[in-house]
Design an enzyme around this catalytic site. Structure first.
Site, PDB file in Angstrom:
ATOM      1  N   GLY A 138       2.933  15.587   4.204  1.00 55.69           N
ATOM      2  CA  GLY A 138       3.077  16.342   3.129  1.00 55.69           C
ATOM      3  C   GLY A 138       3.203  15.574   1.740  1.00 55.69           C
ATOM      4  O   GLY A 138       2.623  14.301   1.907  1.00 55.69           O
ATOM      5  N   GLY A 186      -6.223  11.930  -1.574  1.00 59.62           N
ATOM      6  CA  GLY A 186      -6.639  11.507  -0.282  1.00 59.62           C
ATOM      7  C   GLY A 186      -6.478  12.664   0.748  1.00 59.62           C
ATOM      8  O   GLY A 186      -7.528  12.765   1.566  1.00 59.62           O
ATOM      9  N   HIS A 187      -5.347  13.390   0.705  1.00 56.90           N
ATOM     10  CA  HIS A 187      -5.368  14.784   1.481  1.00 56.90           C
ATOM     11  C   HIS A 187      -6.414  15.667   1.305  1.00 56.90           C
ATOM     12  O   HIS A 187      -7.097  16.258   2.055  1.00 56.90           O
ATOM     13  CB  HIS A 187      -3.891  15.277   1.428  1.00 56.90           C
ATOM     14  CG  HIS A 187      -2.923  14.386   2.077  1.00 56.90           C
ATOM     15  ND1 HIS A 187      -1.766  14.009   1.012  1.00 56.90           N
ATOM     16  CD2 HIS A 187      -2.462  13.956   3.280  1.00 56.90           C
ATOM     17  CE1 HIS A 187      -1.091  13.023   1.895  1.00 56.90           C
ATOM     18  NE2 HIS A 187      -1.437  13.150   3.150  1.00 56.90           N
ATOM     19  N   GLN A 200       8.206   8.905  14.165  1.00 62.55           N
ATOM     20  CA  GLN A 200       7.244   8.051  14.161  1.00 62.55           C
ATOM     21  C   GLN A 200       7.884   6.952  13.118  1.00 62.55           C
ATOM     22  O   GLN A 200       7.199   5.953  12.712  1.00 62.55           O
ATOM     23  CB  GLN A 200       6.016   8.300  13.689  1.00 62.55           C
ATOM     24  CG  GLN A 200       5.857   9.010  12.454  1.00 62.55           C
ATOM     25  CD  GLN A 200       4.691   9.776  12.147  1.00 62.55           C
ATOM     26  OE1 GLN A 200       3.861  10.896  12.673  1.00 62.55           O
ATOM     27  NE2 GLN A 200       3.627   9.168  11.116  1.00 62.55           N
ATOM     28  N   GLN A 212      -9.297   7.263   7.099  1.00 62.43           N
ATOM     29  CA  GLN A 212      -9.698   5.926   7.465  1.00 62.43           C
ATOM     30  C   GLN A 212      -8.586   4.791   7.316  1.00 62.43           C
ATOM     31  O   GLN A 212      -8.618   3.756   7.764  1.00 62.43           O
ATOM     32  CB  GLN A 212     -10.830   5.469   7.043  1.00 62.43           C
ATOM     33  CG  GLN A 212     -11.485   4.062   7.571  1.00 62.43           C
ATOM     34  CD  GLN A 212     -12.570   3.464   6.682  1.00 62.43           C
ATOM     35  OE1 GLN A 212     -13.475   4.089   6.151  1.00 62.43           O
ATOM     36  NE2 GLN A 212     -12.247   2.372   6.166  1.00 62.43           N
ATOM     37  N   ASP A 271      -5.728   4.742   7.794  1.00 65.01           N
ATOM     38  CA  ASP A 271      -4.689   4.665   9.060  1.00 65.01           C
ATOM     39  C   ASP A 271      -5.867   4.313  10.142  1.00 65.01           C
ATOM     40  O   ASP A 271      -5.713   5.014  11.200  1.00 65.01           O
ATOM     41  CB  ASP A 271      -3.868   5.782   9.191  1.00 65.01           C
ATOM     42  CG  ASP A 271      -2.849   5.920   8.173  1.00 65.01           C
ATOM     43  OD1 ASP A 271      -2.166   5.327   7.991  1.00 65.01           O
ATOM     44  OD2 ASP A 271      -3.074   7.149   7.395  1.00 65.01           O
ATOM     45  N   VAL A 314      -9.656   7.080  -0.034  1.00 65.18           N
ATOM     46  CA  VAL A 314      -9.431   7.293  -1.139  1.00 65.18           C
ATOM     47  C   VAL A 314      -8.871   6.123  -1.936  1.00 65.18           C
ATOM     48  O   VAL A 314      -7.602   5.994  -1.651  1.00 65.18           O
ATOM     49  CB  VAL A 314      -9.306   8.818  -1.532  1.00 65.18           C
ATOM     50  CG1 VAL A 314      -9.179   9.097  -3.010  1.00 65.18           C
ATOM     51  CG2 VAL A 314     -10.056   9.791  -0.676  1.00 65.18           C
ATOM     52  N   SER A 359       0.974   8.285  -0.049  1.00 67.47           N
ATOM     53  CA  SER A 359       2.326   8.846  -0.526  1.00 67.47           C
ATOM     54  C   SER A 359       3.344   7.740  -0.720  1.00 67.47           C
ATOM     55  O   SER A 359       4.173   7.825  -1.672  1.00 67.47           O
ATOM     56  CB  SER A 359       2.969   9.809   0.408  1.00 67.47           C
ATOM     57  OG  SER A 359       1.941  10.735   0.692  1.00 67.47           O
TER      58      SER A 359
END
Ligand code: PAF
Length: 278
Positions: free
Chosen positions: A31, A36-37, A61, A148, A150, A176, A186
């Site tokens: 969220g 980027g999302h 995580q 990418q 991550d 991005v 985020s």
């Protein structure tokens, strides 16, 4: 746009779509959606009939002293953004829905997740694999898209998909960046104005590494030192800088085309990651 909070309803809807012949593209997110999302959604759109975005800040995580509690959340804004982006369905479960109190199974990847982020965040990739495996079982996507930025996460998820025979194709969308080069994340919202300026050194350090390699430098130590110096000059606290093979993620000594420069550094209390494929 459909909004699902319940696992069985989400699963049933996805199954119906698959049976009717539609292809599903899944964009898993935590969220607080940003451009980027949106680029992941665009990638999913390329050849999927329907896009599902999952929005779930996954507690498993995060380590005990990490930012789970203060991780930014904006469900209303996220839903609006998904609607505008032409997403077919959003899955927003709460924690008790995703994890029953007596859950005792998790998914651990034992090789690629050991180094880099896995060193300083030892439980992180177990949490990621477990939640992504659950999301794949719930949504049954044909394609799932990850960023990418991550880099290690993508490698670990690909390995999970291969080893556990998930029938899903993993796609990767490029990093991005903001107009000044900072990789969109985020977590950037944690940065003060001064920290944001400092954080630009990550991208400039990666650019230096890129220039150095393409000017003929192939010593990983030399390139790493260049990157570390640049980060230190901007008072960044380096977690790791490595040059790795893009497939097995092992550090290299002699750098070749396709190797990846990966960085994790703290800017104040905020841990940022970035990378550059040479
Ligand atoms: O990359 C992320 O945002 C998360 O790790 C993911 C893949 C959504 C799993 O919680």
């Amino acid at each position: 746009m459909k909004i699902f909070r319940d696992i069985v309803e989400m699963q049933r809807w996805s199954m119906e779509q698959r049976i009717s012949g539609a292809t599903i593209g899944l964009v898993p997110t935590m969220g607080y959606l940003h451009k980027g999302h949106l680029s992941l959604i665009e990638e999913a759109r390329v050849d999927c009939d329907l896009i599902i975005v999952s929005i779930f800040v996954n507690p498993t995580q995060f380590g005990p002293n990490e930012d789970y509690g203060k991780y930014p959340r904006d469900k209303e804004g996220d839903i609006e953004m998904c609607e505008k982006a032409g997403v077919a369905a959003v899955f927003i479960p709460d924690v008790d829905t995703m994890y029953s109190h007596d859950a005792s199974v998790c998914v651990i990847e034992n090789s690629l997740s050991q180094g880099l982020c896995g060193q300083s965040r030892p439980t992180h990739f177990g949490g990621v694999c477990t939640v992504v495996a659950k999301l794949f079982n719930i949504m049954q996507p044909n394609v799932a898209v990850f960023g990418q930025k991550d880099y290690q996460q993508v490698a670990v998820i690909r390995r999970m998909v291969q080893d556990l025979n998930f029938a899903v194709e993993i796609r990767v969308a490029p990093i991005v960046r903001e107009h000044d080069g900072l990789a969109v994340s985020s977590r950037n919202m944690y940065l003060s104005n001064d920290e944001r300026q400092q954080a630009l050194s990550i991208n400039s350090a990666l650019n230096l590494a890129h220039e150095s390699f393409f000017s003929g430098q192939d010593s990983a130590v030399e390139i790493k030192n260049l990157v570390i110096r640049q980060l230190h000059e901007h008072c960044m606290d380096v977690d790791y800088v490595e040059i790795i093979n893009g497939f097995d993620l092992n550090p290299v000594e002699t750098v070749q085309m396709g190797d990846v420069v990966v960085v994790a550094a703290f800017c104040g209390k905020t841990r940022l990651i970035d990378n550059c494929i040479l």
